[in-house]
Design a protein around this motif. Structure first.
Motif, mmCIF file in Angstrom:
data_model
loop_
_atom_site.group_PDB
_atom_site.id
_atom_site.type_symbol
_atom_site.label_atom_id
_atom_site.label_comp_id
_atom_site.label_asym_id
_atom_site.label_seq_id
_atom_site.Cartn_x
_atom_site.Cartn_y
_atom_site.Cartn_z
ATOM 1 N N ALA A 118 0.809 -1.218 0.000
ATOM 2 C CA ALA A 118 0.000 0.000 0.000
ATOM 3 C C ALA A 118 0.845 1.272 0.000
ATOM 4 N N ARG A 119 2.135 1.131 0.178
ATOM 5 C CA ARG A 119 2.988 2.322 0.313
ATOM 6 C C ARG A 119 3.363 2.875 -1.061
ATOM 7 N N LYS A 120 3.176 4.155 -1.253
ATOM 8 C CA LYS A 120 3.490 4.823 -2.510
ATOM 9 C C LYS A 120 4.969 5.205 -2.525
ATOM 10 N N LEU A 121 5.636 4.865 -3.614
ATOM 11 C CA LEU A 121 7.049 5.168 -3.744
ATOM 12 C C LEU A 121 7.330 5.749 -5.121
ATOM 13 N N LEU A 122 8.271 6.657 -5.189
ATOM 14 C CA LEU A 122 8.770 7.148 -6.467
ATOM 15 C C LEU A 122 9.919 6.245 -6.887
ATOM 16 N N MET A 123 9.746 5.540 -7.993
ATOM 17 C CA MET A 123 10.750 4.567 -8.425
ATOM 18 C C MET A 123 11.073 4.765 -9.892
ATOM 19 N N ASN A 124 12.318 4.448 -10.270
ATOM 20 C CA ASN A 124 12.700 4.564 -11.669
ATOM 21 C C ASN A 124 12.109 3.414 -12.479
ATOM 22 N N GLU A 125 12.230 3.498 -13.790
ATOM 23 C CA GLU A 125 11.553 2.545 -14.669
ATOM 24 C C GLU A 125 12.158 1.146 -14.609
ATOM 25 N N GLN A 126 13.391 1.013 -14.102
ATOM 26 C CA GLN A 126 13.962 -0.320 -13.916
ATOM 27 C C GLN A 126 13.439 -0.971 -12.641
ATOM 28 N N LEU A 127 13.264 -0.184 -11.594
ATOM 29 C CA LEU A 127 12.893 -0.724 -10.292
ATOM 30 C C LEU A 127 11.395 -0.967 -10.156
ATOM 31 N N ALA A 128 10.572 -0.053 -10.665
ATOM 32 C CA ALA A 128 9.124 -0.101 -10.424
ATOM 33 C C ALA A 128 8.472 -1.423 -10.843
ATOM 34 N N PRO A 129 8.719 -1.947 -12.065
ATOM 35 C CA PRO A 129 8.025 -3.193 -12.439
ATOM 36 C C PRO A 129 8.340 -4.364 -11.519
ATOM 37 N N ILE A 130 9.601 -4.462 -11.064
ATOM 38 C CA ILE A 130 9.977 -5.588 -10.202
ATOM 39 C C ILE A 130 9.338 -5.434 -8.826
ATOM 40 N N VAL A 131 9.393 -4.228 -8.284
ATOM 41 C CA VAL A 131 8.811 -3.998 -6.960
ATOM 42 C C VAL A 131 7.313 -4.265 -6.980
ATOM 43 N N GLU A 132 6.625 -3.810 -8.023
ATOM 44 C CA GLU A 132 5.177 -4.033 -8.079
ATOM 45 C C GLU A 132 4.848 -5.506 -8.309
ATOM 46 N N GLU A 133 5.747 -6.226 -8.971
ATOM 47 C CA GLU A 133 5.556 -7.678 -9.095
ATOM 48 C C GLU A 133 5.693 -8.341 -7.733
ATOM 49 N N ILE A 134 6.670 -7.900 -6.950
ATOM 50 C CA ILE A 134 6.833 -8.407 -5.584
ATOM 51 C C ILE A 134 5.590 -8.105 -4.757
ATOM 52 N N ARG A 135 5.105 -6.887 -4.850
ATOM 53 C CA ARG A 135 3.919 -6.496 -4.078
ATOM 54 C C ARG A 135 2.677 -7.253 -4.534
ATOM 55 N N SER A 136 2.611 -7.545 -5.828
ATOM 56 C CA SER A 136 1.489 -8.338 -6.330
ATOM 57 C C SER A 136 1.498 -9.736 -5.715
ATOM 58 N N LEU A 137 2.690 -10.337 -5.615
ATOM 59 C CA LEU A 137 2.807 -11.651 -4.983
ATOM 60 C C LEU A 137 2.390 -11.585 -3.514
ATOM 61 N N ILE A 138 2.788 -10.510 -2.834
ATOM 62 C CA ILE A 138 2.424 -10.348 -1.416
ATOM 63 C C ILE A 138 0.908 -10.238 -1.274
ATOM 64 N N ARG A 139 0.273 -9.469 -2.155
ATOM 65 C CA ARG A 139 -1.192 -9.337 -2.100
ATOM 66 C C ARG A 139 -1.890 -10.671 -2.346
ATOM 67 N N ASP A 140 -1.252 -11.543 -3.125
ATOM 68 C CA ASP A 140 -1.832 -12.865 -3.384
ATOM 69 C C ASP A 140 -1.552 -13.855 -2.265
ATOM 70 N N GLY A 141 -0.885 -13.391 -1.208
ATOM 71 C CA GLY A 141 -0.687 -14.235 -0.033
ATOM 72 C C GLY A 141 0.660 -14.919 0.039
ATOM 73 N N TYR A 142 1.559 -14.672 -0.919
ATOM 74 C CA TYR A 142 2.887 -15.277 -0.864
ATOM 75 C C TYR A 142 3.787 -14.488 0.096
ATOM 76 N N ILE A 143 4.702 -15.195 0.743
ATOM 77 C CA ILE A 143 5.542 -14.591 1.780
ATOM 78 C C ILE A 143 6.925 -14.306 1.212
ATOM 79 N N PRO A 144 7.395 -13.049 1.317
ATOM 80 C CA PRO A 144 8.745 -12.745 0.835
ATOM 81 C C PRO A 144 9.808 -13.115 1.861
#
Length: 553
Positions: A118-144
């Motif tokens: 839920a936290r909003k971050l300013l991220m560059n175009e290399q970082l943002a897709p990976i971070v949002e993929e990680i967050r998507s996995l977390i929302r689906d119940g997977y544990i990092p």
């Protein structure tokens, strides 16, 4: 000047001179060498080529203190994220400066921020897709499970920095902090060195000749294993097909540690654990003794049980653990094998590795189909690399892992499994991928996949679609469909006789086919979600789960 620091500095010069294409454009020499150090650390620690490591670079403006980020696959409802932050001293090659405390503080802030969906971050175009993929996995119940790797060409962080880490409140079973430096890098580069040492057994042991090989079975105090690894560490694991998964980032290793630290159970450790399988060129012992042999071992390597050994080492080295381990043992199998017994070593490794999921590419490398593909691709002008240690790069070089990924996405029409189940490509999915397939079919799939990946890495459009970082395998599948349809052939019709024609067709029409596939993906998303904005987390989940497939078929 520290010798290892000097070796690493020379390596950085080589990367800047020979692999400038892997570094971000527009950097001065100092910044190039800093990024080259990040590349070298990631490549060495993750055991991947520099080209793959370059894909993980995220440093630059709005990088949230992350220089590199690696996302592992989901296993048992968990996934590993490795965060790299590097500090390189360009003028001081003494190897003495500590990793800066403010760098540790920045890494702590990074961990706090990245894993909150839920936290909003300013991220560059290399970082943002990976971070949002990680967050998507977390929302689906997977544990990092998070590994924070702090890299420098000096010593580890100071005590006050460690206190800051300890005060974060991050659960130790979920966040692991590691230091990686010039000594670590050179240690990996020296793994080819033979390991000769002694090992003391306890009690009786079975030693016999069997099928022209010598075999020993006995029990070893865990303290002997800890000391052996303190002396040689990962040099003992050069031939092991697994990397150490981390004490807190793996359930099996945590269970091993739990048994060792439990006074009521550690005495039964010998019975609970599968033991250690070790190979060597030669071992000697005093045969006049009846028991408690002191083994002299030449060329020792652990091919199974590396997880057990590393966990024993870390557990017994904990400074606050004052447990008694003199009556705690582990089973040892020692095989004396000739240097030409390589195939047999692979068979042993394949048969005995079962505690943790493994990368089976090396074990499959001698399969008949893999050997046939190597010959057949040579006849078509390509070089097929069956094993990880096979070097080489270039447009005519195809590695087995890329071949498997491309075929599964393009021809087997399983794009989500191609991307998110890579560890199973040479396991459960092996027959699906390689059954009844020819070299020409594989090469064409790889050419299509490379085309798509090149566009993802360096898009021609100034404003590429948001789904591009997640859609490569789907786009490749659609291009494969179009190649077949426009040439009026089926997948089974592809062979060495028409390969050159199909490859030329792809080269001439690649831009049109690619853009045509982008439109199809966008149309599929419109059918699935309607005409509305889709977040990066939603896009990641959509392509991971395969929701889009029914709208593309």
């Amino acid at each position: 000047m520290n010798i290892n620091a000097s070796i690493v500095d020379q390596r950085l010069t080589g990367i800047v001179n020979d692999h400038a294409n892997l570094l971000p454009a527009g950097l001065d020499l100092t910044r190039q060498r800093s990024v080259a150090f990040v590349l070298l650390c990631m490549s060495t620690m993750l055991d991947i080529p520099l080209q793959e490591a370059a894909e993980l670079i995220t440093e630059g403006g709005q990088d949230q203190g992350v220089d590199g980020l690696h996302l592992g696959e989901v296993e048992d409802g968990e996934f590993t994220v490795t965060i790299f932050q590097a500090k390189y001293k360009h003028k001081d090659l003494s190897g003495a400066p500590n990793f800066p405390e403010n760098g540790v503080e920045k890494a702590i802030v990074t961990v706090s921020a990245l894993f909150d969906p839920a936290r909003k971050l300013l991220m560059n175009e290399q970082l943002a897709p990976i971070v949002e993929e990680i967050r998507s996995l977390i929302r689906d119940g997977y544990i990092p499970l998070v590994r924070v790797v702090l890299c420098n060409n000096g010593a580890s962080w100071v005590v006050s920095a460690q206190q800051r880490i300890d005060q974060t409140g991050f659960p130790t079973h979920q966040v692991l902090w590691s230091h990686f430096n010039h000594d670590s890098i050179v240690g990996v580069l020296q793994r080819r060195r033979s390991v000769d040492d002694s090992l003391k057994l306890d009690g009786k042991a079975v030693i016999e000749e069997f099928n022209y090989r010598r075999v020993l079975i006995g029990k070893v105090p865990v303290s002997e294993i800890a000391e052996l690894f303190n002396r040689h560490d990962d040099l003992l694991l050069e031939r092991n097909i697994r990397r150490y998964l981390g004490l807190h980032a793996n359930r099996v290793n945590s269970d091993i540690q739990g048994t060792l630290t439990d006074p009521t159970r550690r005495g039964e450790f010998y019975f609970y654990n599968n033991g250690i399988t070790m190979i060597c060129r030669k071992f000697r012992h005093n045969a006049l003794q009846g028991e408690n042999y002191q083994l002299k071992i030449e060329g020792m390597q652990i091919i199974n049980g590396g997880q057990t050994c590393k966990t024993i080492q870390q557990t017994l080295n904990q400074p606050d653990l004052f447990a008694e381990f003199q009556d705690v043992y582990v089973l040892l199998r020692l095989y004396e094998l000739a240097d030409d017994d390589q195939d047999f070593v692979r068979e042993i490794t394949y048969s005995t590795n079962s505690q943790n999921p493994v990368d089976l590419r090396d074990l499959r490398s001698n399969d008949e189909i893999q050997r046939q593909l190597e010959i057949a691709m040579t006849n078509l002008g390509y070089s097929y690399k069956r094993q990880r240690e096979d070097g080489g790069a270039g447009s005519t070089v195809i590695t087995a892992n890329i071949a498997a990924e491309a075929v599964l996405a393009v021809w087997r029409r399983m794009p989500q499994q191609a991307k998110f189940r890579r560890k199973e490509h040479f396991g459960k999915l092996y027959e699906i991928i390689f059954n009844q397939i020819h070299a020409a079919q594989i090469i064409l799939a790889v050419l299509i996949f490379r085309l798509v990946e090149n566009e993802r890495k360096r898009p021609d459009d100034a404003n590429p679609p948001d789904f591009l970082p997640y859609a490569s395998h789907y786009i490749a599948m659609l291009i494969g469909d179009a190649v077949l349809a426009e040439n009026f052939i089926s997948f089974a019709d592809i062979d060495h006789r028409n390969f050159a024609t199909l490859a030329a067709f792809l080269q001439v029409n690649e831009n049109r086919l690619y853009r045509q596939s982008l439109v199809k993906v966008q149309d599929g998303l419109n059918k699935l979600y309607g005409i509305r904005e889709i977040s990066l987390q939603q896009l990641s989940a959509t392509f991971r789960r395969g929701d889009l497939l029914e709208f593309l078929n």
